[in-house]
Scaffold this active site. Structure first.
Site, PDB file in Angstrom:
ATOM      1  CB  SER A 690      -0.919   0.010   1.223  1.00 57.71           C
ATOM      2  OG  SER A 690      -0.157   0.027   2.424  1.00 57.71           O
ATOM      3  CE  LYS A 733      -3.099   0.860   5.263  1.00 55.01           C
ATOM      4  NZ  LYS A 733      -2.973   0.501   3.840  1.00 55.01           N
TER       5      LYS A 733
END
Length: 815
Positions: A690, A733
């Site tokens: 990511s 996140k």
């Protein structure tokens, strides 16, 4: 009682018909020259006797065919009988007459002339045939055979009078021998009548031999049976005697009686009302135990096996007490937040309320440590009214820990599943499989594979543990598993569970949990009251911001405990009567602040991009730095990067080389420049799919000299064509971005549905922008002008947007 007269047979007159009364015998047959005693009770028989007593006392005695017939007709009588003389009649008790008769000669019934008031018939003497073979070898052979058979008969019938045996053995007359033996033997009426009716003396002997052989065979079988029965009785008496002795010896030694112990086991098995297969298996073990010495090793193994199996809750169940309002109140009381998990648990209770027989629901709670996975399982058990039992699977590497060890091994025991059911005392507990993601495997087997049967509703109704060896029903057990990550759980095991994700707590949730649950709990544990210690709200916020860095609240509880210990020490030492802890004096208790709040840069910088990463303890903001140096095209990657992140960096460089003209970069930068990509905190290993867009943005910024917005964070993977791929852990996140004061987060377009799970507080403070191409990411992230247009934005648009964002200087964490 009957006997034969030892005298010469008188010569009979010429056969002539004679009319005389008849006496019908039931179950008796009279032979000539035979004296017979019998009782007479029928009216016809008494009247016939009265009639002959007034005359010559001769009467014709004939047997009836059916002894059960009380009033036989003429056609129910045999045709051959004996004319006898009545010697004596004595009236006995009960209204019967005792009669003594002596047989004279054999006669044949020609006709019954009257049946009332007594039988009267026409009879004619029926002498034997004059046989010329009475002195033949055949006759001698038959007589010897009969004597041998009769001697054997007498041996098998010990109560036979001695004189009868002697008279038969010394007799040399075949006619007398046949009638004497037949008259004194216990044989069927039909056989006696057949011998009486036979006129040929040799055939009489043959009939008698056959009857004797048959009787001897029957008597021999009876003797064998009686011998076996007697032997069994003797054996049982001997065993009883030995058992009584053993019981007495055991009592003297202070030991339990083995037989009583075996009887107790058998009674327990019968009381449990188990399935036939299970009951037969256990009774077989009890039988085996009864044949072993009580102090042998094998007896100890069987005894332990039976104790374990019989202690299992075979037919013990708790009744679910489902009340959704009370369950919701209990979950809200014991857990703050966790809305999705609570909703799913209430749905589970509602379904069980409507369909109590539903089975096969296995739930797996996945989330970082300390977010309440274990404690919520205990609350669910309490709301259901079920027994609660917990299995810690972390570090389990042996398949036998799940299925158990075979009882042939020394120190064998049942597996953790069966042992947990036994400890719970119920066959339908709530069983928590804690840390299912930390199962190991080695040469002793794969325990996760053994769990496949346990967690399969189609198989676990007959789960066979290696130790107990009989099927046990686990289908009523409610299994709840916990895990920190799904990556290490095998796919077949994961397929059997319904996954529920528990995210990290927000700062506000941690504060509420600390103030409402943890602080009162620790105050009580440390013997403190509100009158002695006060912990202000800003002190709890200080603990969250400066002394803990976690997804859950375990470290928060430890720091609270540390505060209260130090406060207790001051109170007991007499330094003060009440301790007040605030943000201003917390350093006096816990020392310097360990963490500084994650804050964004105070200015935009070239080559520095805010990335977002997921960890097992929640989300983290991960800054990526890129530097371009004079050189010859070397690429340097530092910061303990994993293979996936290194590949992302190479993919980003390849993409930029393919589109250098799009961003106004030098076309030969890969030859004349060295690129260094670094992720700070190099001692911490980093990996994951990511960081592609973050690295690409940092490289474009460093190569072009255009700074990156300080309040923009991003996550996503990049392809060689510039597509932005979806990622996982968006909730964690976004939480990290919220803590750091980020205003804008760029996420892959395919992750837009995940925004529904983002905490409302986070959505309120962060602007989420989706992107499907790297151009869109660069449009949002870059704070300056590129020499060419990027995507659909012009250079002037970028400059205006950059100036607008530059005016936002608030870097504090939202409260």
């Amino acid at each position: 009682m009957s006997e034969f007269q030892d005298k010469k047979i008188p010569e009979l007159p010429e056969p002539q018909q004679d009319k005389m009364p008849m006496l019908v015998l039931r179950g008796l047959v009279l032979f000539p020259q035979m004296v017979l005693h019998f009782d007479v009770g029928r009216d016809k028989s008494i009247l016939a006797l009265n009639q002959v007593m007034s005359g010559d006392r001769k009467i014709f005695l004939v047997a009836q065919k059916n002894i059960r017939d009380d009033d036989p007709r003429a056609d129910a009588l045999y045709k051959v009988g004996v004319v006898a003389q009545v010697k004596q009649i004595v009236k006995s008790q009960g209204g019967t007459w005792r009669v003594l008769v002596e047989g004279m000669y054999r006669a044949k019934l020609l006709e019954v002339v009257g049946e009332t008031p007594y039988f009267e018939g026409v009879v004619v003497p029926f002498p034997l045939k004059n046989s010329r073979n009475l002195k033949s070898a055949m006759c001698d052979a038959l007589m010897r055979t009969i004597k041998d058979l009769f001697e054997e008969y007498c041996y098998l019938t010990p109560r036979m009078p001695r004189e009868l045996v002697v008279n038969a053995l010394v007799s040399e007359d075949p006619i007398h021998l046949a009638e004497y033996i037949a008259g004194n033997m216990q044989m069927e009426v039909e056989d006696k009548q057949a011998i009486l009716s036979q006129s040929d003396p040799l055939k009489r002997l043959e009939l008698l031999a056959n009857v004797l052989e048959s009787e001897n065979e029957i008597l021999s079988l009876e003797a064998d049976i009686q011998e076996k029965v007697k032997g069994q009785i003797d054996k049982n008496q001997r065993e009883y005697y030995l058992r009584e002795q053993l019981k007495a010896i055991s009592g003297e030694l202070g030991e339990d009686d083995p037989q009583e112990e075996n009887q107790d086991y058998s009674e327990k098995i019968k009381k449990l009302k188990l399935e036939e297969e299970t009951a037969q298996k256990l009774l077989k073990e009890v039988d085996k135990l009864s044949r072993l010495p009580s102090n042998s090793n094998e007896a100890g193994v069987i005894r332990g096996y039976l104790d374990t199996v019989l202690d299992l809750p075979w037919n013990k169940k708790t009744v679910d007490k489902i009340d959704l309002k009370k369950a919701k109140a209990l979950l809200d009381k014991e857990h703050y937040g966790m809305v999705k998990v609570k909703e799913r648990m209430l749905e589970l209770l509602a379904v069980r309320k409507l369909a109590p027989e539903i089975k096969g629901q296995i739930i797996c709670l996945v989330g970082p440590p300390g977010v309440g996975k274990t404690s919520i399982a205990r609350s669910i058990a309490k709301s259901l009214g079920r027994k609660y039992v917990r299995l810690s699977l972390g570090g389990v590497r042996d398949e036998s820990d799940i299925r158990g060890h075979r009882k042939t091994y020394i120190g064998s025991m049942p597996g953790r599943i069966i042992n947990a059911v036994k400890l719970s005392g119920s066959s339908n507990p709530l069983m928590l499989l804690d840390e299912v993601d930390k199962l190991g495997s080695d040469y002793r087997g794969d325990p996760s594979a053994a769990l496949l049967e346990v967690l399969d509703s189609e198989q676990n109704h007959a789960f066979r543990d290696h130790f107990i060896e009989v099927p046990f029903d686990l289908s009523d057990v409610l299994f709840i598993a916990t895990a920190n990550t799904l990556d290490t759980i095998p796919a077949p095991l994961l397929d059997r569970m319904e996954i529920i994700h528990l995210s990290s707590y927000t700062r506000e949730e941690k504060f509420q949990i600390g103030r409402t649950y943890l602080l009162p709990k620790q105050m009580k544990r440390h013997g403190l009251t509100a009158a002695k210690v006060k912990v202000s709200d800003d002190a709890i916020y200080a603990l969250l911001d400066n002394y803990t860095r976690e997804a859950g609240v375990r470290n928060l509880e430890r720091e609270l405990a540390s505060l209260l210990r130090k406060a207790a020490k001051r109170i007991v030492a007499g330094e003060t009567k009440k301790v007040v802890i605030t943000n201003d004096n917390i350093v006096e208790f816990l020392g310097p602040r360990k963490f500084k709040p994650e804050q964004i840069q105070s200015y935009d910088e070239v080559g520095l991009v805010n990335g977002l990463a997921w960890t097992t303890v929640g989300g983290e903001m991960l800054q990526v730095e890129a530097a371009v140096l004079d050189g010859n095209g070397k690429i340097e990657l530092t910061g303990s990067l994993g293979d996936v992140m290194k590949e992302s960096a190479h993919a980003a460089i390849s993409y930029i080389r393919a589109h250098w003209d799009k961003y106004g970069l030098e076309h030969d930068f890969y030859k004349t420049r060295d690129v260094h990509i670094h992720v700070p905190e190099g001692a911490v290993p980093k990996d994951g799919p990511s960081a592609g867009v973050t690295i690409c943005t940092a490289l474009v910024s460093a190569l072009s000299g255009v700074p990156v917005h300080r309040d923009v964070a991003m996550t996503g993977e990049i392809t060689l064509r510039g597509r932005v791929l979806p990622i996982g852990g968006l909730k964690e996140k976004s939480m990290a971005a919220y803590r750091a004061g980020i205003k804008t987060v760029v996420i892959p377009a395919e992750n837009e549905p995940d925004l529904a799970e983002i905490d409302p507080v986070v959505r309120e403070h962060i602007d989420f922008i989706t992107a499907d191409k790297i151009d869109s990411v660069l449009n949002i992230a870059l704070a300056g002008k590129l020499r060419q247009s990027v995507g659909q934005l012009t250079l002037d648009d970028i400059a205006v947007e950059s100036s607008e964002k530059a005016t936002q200087t608030n870097t504090s964490i939202p409260q």
